[in-house]
Design a protein around this motif. Sequence first.
Motif, PDB file in Angstrom:
ATOM      1  N   GLU A 216       0.799  -1.343   0.099  1.00  0.00           N
ATOM      2  CA  GLU A 216      -0.117  -0.028  -0.126  1.00  0.00           C
ATOM      3  C   GLU A 216       0.929   1.306   0.047  1.00  0.00           C
ATOM      4  OE1 GLU A 216      -3.309  -0.182  -0.514  1.00  0.00           O
ATOM      5  OE2 GLU A 216      -3.319  -2.152  -0.183  1.00  0.00           O
ATOM      6  N   MET A 217       1.971   1.259   0.228  1.00  0.00           N
ATOM      7  CA  MET A 217       3.037   2.177   0.154  1.00  0.00           C
ATOM      8  C   MET A 217       3.078   2.846  -1.016  1.00  0.00           C
ATOM      9  SD  MET A 217       7.195   2.727   0.727  1.00  0.00           S
ATOM     10  CE  MET A 217       7.438   2.306   2.011  1.00  0.00           C
ATOM     11  N   PRO A 218       2.650   4.358  -1.031  1.00  0.00           N
ATOM     12  CA  PRO A 218       2.770   5.007  -2.293  1.00  0.00           C
ATOM     13  C   PRO A 218       3.906   5.117  -2.987  1.00  0.00           C
ATOM     14  CG  PRO A 218       1.794   6.374  -0.607  1.00  0.00           C
ATOM     15  CD  PRO A 218       2.155   5.248  -0.089  1.00  0.00           C
ATOM     16  N   LEU A 219       3.820   4.864  -4.511  1.00  0.00           N
ATOM     17  CA  LEU A 219       5.040   5.014  -5.209  1.00  0.00           C
ATOM     18  C   LEU A 219       6.103   6.223  -5.014  1.00  0.00           C
ATOM     19  CD1 LEU A 219       6.801   3.935  -7.869  1.00  0.00           C
ATOM     20  CD2 LEU A 219       5.074   5.422  -9.009  1.00  0.00           C
ATOM     21  N   LEU A 220       5.498   7.429  -4.541  1.00  0.00           N
ATOM     22  CA  LEU A 220       6.382   8.519  -4.152  1.00  0.00           C
ATOM     23  C   LEU A 220       7.316   8.020  -3.029  1.00  0.00           C
ATOM     24  CD1 LEU A 220       7.077  11.511  -4.062  1.00  0.00           C
ATOM     25  CD2 LEU A 220       5.124  11.717  -2.272  1.00  0.00           C
ATOM     26  N   TRP A 221       6.675   7.533  -1.888  1.00  0.00           N
ATOM     27  CA  TRP A 221       7.816   7.304  -0.948  1.00  0.00           C
ATOM     28  C   TRP A 221       8.761   6.133  -1.144  1.00  0.00           C
ATOM     29  CZ3 TRP A 221       7.876  11.288   1.652  1.00  0.00           C
ATOM     30  CH2 TRP A 221       6.833  12.091   1.818  1.00  0.00           C
ATOM     31  N   TYR A 222       8.407   5.105  -2.075  1.00  0.00           N
ATOM     32  CA  TYR A 222       9.436   4.399  -2.670  1.00  0.00           C
ATOM     33  C   TYR A 222      10.546   4.975  -3.228  1.00  0.00           C
ATOM     34  CZ  TYR A 222      11.121   0.514  -5.352  1.00  0.00           C
ATOM     35  OH  TYR A 222      12.052  -0.311  -6.172  1.00  0.00           O
ATOM     36  N   LEU A 223      10.122   5.695  -4.225  1.00  0.00           N
ATOM     37  CA  LEU A 223      11.156   6.676  -4.856  1.00  0.00           C
ATOM     38  C   LEU A 223      11.928   7.228  -3.959  1.00  0.00           C
ATOM     39  CD1 LEU A 223       8.752   7.859  -7.830  1.00  0.00           C
ATOM     40  CD2 LEU A 223      10.564   6.142  -8.047  1.00  0.00           C
ATOM     41  N   ARG A 224      11.561   8.081  -3.313  1.00  0.00           N
ATOM     42  CA  ARG A 224      12.252   8.929  -2.222  1.00  0.00           C
ATOM     43  C   ARG A 224      12.961   8.394  -1.323  1.00  0.00           C
ATOM     44  NH1 ARG A 224      11.871  14.102  -2.321  1.00  0.00           N
ATOM     45  NH2 ARG A 224      12.256  14.188  -0.310  1.00  0.00           N
ATOM     46  N   ASP A 225      12.414   7.630  -0.466  1.00  0.00           N
ATOM     47  CA  ASP A 225      13.027   6.955   0.741  1.00  0.00           C
ATOM     48  C   ASP A 225      13.891   5.615   0.258  1.00  0.00           C
ATOM     49  OD1 ASP A 225      11.545   8.837   2.158  1.00  0.00           O
ATOM     50  OD2 ASP A 225      10.142   7.617   3.145  1.00  0.00           O
ATOM     51  N   VAL A 226      13.273   4.998  -0.287  1.00  0.00           N
ATOM     52  CA  VAL A 226      14.002   3.685  -0.822  1.00  0.00           C
ATOM     53  C   VAL A 226      15.061   3.710  -2.006  1.00  0.00           C
ATOM     54  CG1 VAL A 226      13.751   1.151  -1.388  1.00  0.00           C
ATOM     55  CG2 VAL A 226      11.723   2.389  -0.006  1.00  0.00           C
ATOM     56  N   LEU A 227      14.716   4.363  -3.033  1.00  0.00           N
ATOM     57  CA  LEU A 227      15.399   4.467  -4.108  1.00  0.00           C
ATOM     58  C   LEU A 227      16.463   5.643  -4.193  1.00  0.00           C
ATOM     59  CD1 LEU A 227      13.460   3.036  -7.084  1.00  0.00           C
ATOM     60  CD2 LEU A 227      14.862   1.666  -5.452  1.00  0.00           C
ATOM     61  N   ASP A 228      16.019   6.847  -3.385  1.00  0.00           N
ATOM     62  CA  ASP A 228      16.754   8.087  -3.250  1.00  0.00           C
ATOM     63  C   ASP A 228      16.635   8.757  -4.649  1.00  0.00           C
ATOM     64  OD1 ASP A 228      17.985   9.690  -1.420  1.00  0.00           O
ATOM     65  OD2 ASP A 228      20.089   8.878  -1.958  1.00  0.00           O
ATOM     66  N   TYR A 229      15.339   8.688  -5.130  1.00  0.00           N
ATOM     67  CA  TYR A 229      15.269   9.724  -6.356  1.00  0.00           C
ATOM     68  C   TYR A 229      14.371  10.753  -5.844  1.00  0.00           C
ATOM     69  CZ  TYR A 229      16.656   6.423 -10.215  1.00  0.00           C
ATOM     70  OH  TYR A 229      17.472   5.492 -10.815  1.00  0.00           O
ATOM     71  N   THR A 230      15.078  11.699  -5.259  1.00  0.00           N
ATOM     72  CA  THR A 230      14.176  12.789  -4.474  1.00  0.00           C
ATOM     73  C   THR A 230      13.920  13.890  -5.411  1.00  0.00           C
ATOM     74  OG1 THR A 230      16.667  13.784  -3.951  1.00  0.00           O
ATOM     75  CG2 THR A 230      15.796  12.230  -2.320  1.00  0.00           C
ATOM     76  N   GLY A 231      14.165  13.920  -6.806  1.00  0.00           N
ATOM     77  CA  GLY A 231      13.725  14.921  -7.618  1.00  0.00           C
ATOM     78  C   GLY A 231      12.088  14.747  -7.826  1.00  0.00           C
ATOM     79  N   THR A 232      11.523  13.690  -7.372  1.00  0.00           N
ATOM     80  CA  THR A 232       9.925  13.721  -7.277  1.00  0.00           C
ATOM     81  C   THR A 232       9.656  14.012  -5.972  1.00  0.00           C
ATOM     82  OG1 THR A 232       9.944  11.615  -8.684  1.00  0.00           O
ATOM     83  CG2 THR A 232       8.073  12.162  -7.310  1.00  0.00           C
ATOM     84  N   LYS A 233       8.982  15.038  -5.925  1.00  0.00           N
ATOM     85  CA  LYS A 233       8.524  15.786  -4.343  1.00  0.00           C
ATOM     86  C   LYS A 233       7.134  15.388  -3.973  1.00  0.00           C
ATOM     87  CE  LYS A 233      12.250  18.218  -4.807  1.00  0.00           C
ATOM     88  NZ  LYS A 233      13.543  17.532  -4.056  1.00  0.00           N
ATOM     89  N   PHE A 234       7.237  15.745  -2.525  1.00  0.00           N
ATOM     90  CA  PHE A 234       5.867  15.537  -1.910  1.00  0.00           C
ATOM     91  C   PHE A 234       5.313  17.023  -1.811  1.00  0.00           C
ATOM     92  CE2 PHE A 234       3.905  16.467   2.444  1.00  0.00           C
ATOM     93  CZ  PHE A 234       2.975  15.600   2.130  1.00  0.00           C
ATOM     94  N   GLY A 235       4.114  17.023  -2.321  1.00  0.00           N
ATOM     95  CA  GLY A 235       3.539  18.337  -1.770  1.00  0.00           C
ATOM     96  C   GLY A 235       2.005  18.362  -0.966  1.00  0.00           C
ATOM     97  N   CYS A 236       1.261  17.342  -1.235  1.00  0.00           N
ATOM     98  CA  CYS A 236       0.023  17.050  -0.793  1.00  0.00           C
ATOM     99  C   CYS A 236      -0.332  15.806  -0.107  1.00  0.00           C
ATOM    100  CB  CYS A 236      -0.976  17.706  -1.547  1.00  0.00           C
ATOM    101  SG  CYS A 236      -1.241  16.633  -3.189  1.00  0.00           S
TER     102      CYS A 236
END
Lengths: 151, 743
Positions: A18-38
């Motif tokens: 259920e984890m959103p793709l956003l947090w997988y990209l950012r927290d796990v893969l360190d692709y931090t270019g994708t941002k959290f906004g809402c």
Amino acid sequence: MIQLKVNGSAKKFDGDPEMPLLWYLRDVLDYTGTKFGCGAGLCGACTVHVNGEATRSCVTSMKDAAGKDITTIEGLGAKSEHPLQAAWKHCNVSQCGYCQSGQIMQAAALLKTKPKPTDSDIDSAMQGNICRCGTYQRIRQAIQIAAGVKA
Amino acid sequence: MNRVDKVSRRGFLGTAIGAGALVLGVQINEAEGATPAWMPSVYLGIEPNGTAVIVAHRSEMGTGIRSVLPMVVADELEADWKKVRVEQAIGDTKYGSQNTDGSCSIRDFYDAMREAGATARLMLEQAAAKKWNVPSAECKGQNHFVVHSKSGKKAAYGELVKVASTLPVPKKADLRLKPESEFRYIGKELPTIDQADHTRGAGKFGIDAKMPGMLYASIERPPVYGAKLRSFDDAAVKGVKGVVRTATIEGFKPPHMFQALGGVAVLADSTWAAAQGRKKLKVEWDLGPNGSFDSAKEKAEILAKIKQPGKVVRNVGDVDKAFAGAGKVHEASYYVPLLSHAPMEPPAAVAEWRDGKVVTYAATQNPQAVQEAVAGAMGIKKEDVTCHVTLLGGGFGRKSKPDYVCEAAMLSKQVGKPVKVVWSREDDIKFDFYHANAGMYMKAALDAKGKPTAWLHRSVFPSIGSTFDASAEYGQEFEMGMGWVDLPYAIPNHRAENGAHKNHVRIGWMRAVAHIYHAFAIHSFVDELAAAANRDRVEYILDLLGPDRNVPIEPVGMKYWNNDQDQTKFPVDTARLKRVVQLVAEKSGWANKKPTKGRALGIAAHRSFLTYVAAVVEVEVDDRGRVTIPRVDIAVDAGQIINPERARSQIEGAAVFGTSLAMMGEITAADGRIVQSNFNNYPVARINEAPKVTHVHLVPSKAPAAGIGEPGVPPIAPAITSAIFAATGKRIRELPIRKTKLV
């Protein structure tokens, strides 16, 4: 085990489906270019391409990303700079820059389906992407330049 | 460029400059400097390879300041911009104020940056002179070389570093600042250093900072201002995969200042797990006296207060006498709600407590305030708090209040690991330091031409002073000095009164601050008076401003704030305000665009942050009452402009920010809790709602540099309502505009 491709590389994920793709990209893969906004698909800062379509990664679960081909801002111009990236620089679009990854990913998807967008095409494609600094007129200009509809 | 090192902690200045670099101490003499309390400081170094390392000590939240101030240094240094590396400073008083707030970075540091660059250039010239055994006056720094034109000798800056570093730092009086004709970068339109990174997602923000072994925290905060934790049950939390533990954060002791709000934190191995764990928390609160706070009731209370006399804060002539003898009187009340900053990057920081010291990477407008607030929270010295400044995904004033950094530090101490705190959007909207709501009552006595002979303006608002003094009820000097007690109009009788009001939420400064509500009331009222007199609004504003003059501002019981600047250097100059009115009228085609049904122009002109701005907004109101803004023209006299391109971008952005707060922004509370939570119910302008195009007209000026980040905001809301009135006949006296049905 969830399998997916991110920027061309095969990945495996065995965490919470259920984890959103956003947090997988950012927290796990360190692709931090994708941002959290809402966290609710309301602002577009987290926009990535899922099988080529602009998608809000903050409301896309890992189980829904399974088997998909994901492109983030880091992957967009990996081979050669995307015309939107060049146009963004030409127009000095960014102020704080935080939302611009999402803006560019959204615009890139627009140009795939509408290579010569009108003003109203741009409005309807881009209205899900908030820029609190207010760079909208330059975003519009940069899209038009990248599309070759304006010099 | 931006260094948020994942593993090491070497990314701060001092170690980032390579060994053997020439580090120049630039003396800023307290007695000579315009702004006191600047300490001797270090703004640049040159490495033996010739790279000039220039320190950006102000925070980058989108204004371009971390590029533009270094460009000033580079210009005086005669540096080749391609051989410059900008390093972001950590928080340290040796840099002078780092509080990136109040539209003052250029104003306060332009001279210091020039002197820093000129000092280094002179030392390099002296080093070359020594090397060649020629008089140093014959040596000239040119684009990263020192040249001796008589002999044709030329040495790269890097070659001269070793000798230069043995020379004494020259006195300020010996510096030769460049004439304007030789400027390379000042006044030019170089792109900022972060533009390219932002097209690749490579810029590092607070939310991107990581420390090894860190935990992610999600915090359940008191739902009501001042509420206290009674009890909590975390039994269900521990079953959530990835959750490590919970921890409590103590609530603030009044005044709240920048302390953490307190609450219960869930710590986990990912952002997502922490948020999931938090949903399973059961928390009981003692709500306290603000548990009954209700925005509708408060509005009624404020609107009643403005009908009563308040504390007199400016008094010219005899208003009472003038009203008593007045033939015609016009009055109106205005109201502006609470607003939230809502930067796209919510508050975010990572911090580690270790051995009695704290290291943090934070999206902050004020790293020295981080040091102070974190030190206060931890009971340590501020020197033991190292604050690395990341890029900020917007700030707008929110990120000058580092409560979120305190949270990360307090949690790190409890769990023995670095902790990252990222506020959700809901946290951001519900626990902000809100822009104050305000009620304003205006009354004017009018002569035969409809021009005021007397003017009364009462304002009631919860004060930002409540941040630092829990009992504060009246406006602070700076709040009253923001476009209110400094009213520049030629009116013989004028009184301003401030009524007492308590805060029920945290109140804080937001881009343009008190100018927002004062400008809305004043310029809306001017628009009403012009309409009542059936006069052209541009002509009416010019008449109201009166003869060209510096208006001496003498408030009652306080000094005139004037951004802490002397009125002799930064006067309230009606000639400059009239000039931007005339310029914007010309550029917008005001005279030839007469209002038609559903389409019209509106205007407002306002001085803020020492800058003069006039805005003309064109609106279209369709037959369903929907408002669009096809065009905005803004004329700006901000004194000297260092980077016109970034100045225009700030004004373009201000037009959008102003549109958001005018059209749609509103925060309300019910039962003490903030009602709004995300961009669905706290909307901000989107591409189709923002002005389609904003044309910025900068007035060429040699006046001292004034503000640029904020001054574009205040005139937007009243210019929009002015245009809506002209297009529809509907007079809007309360923001946001969306609450008024236009058809």
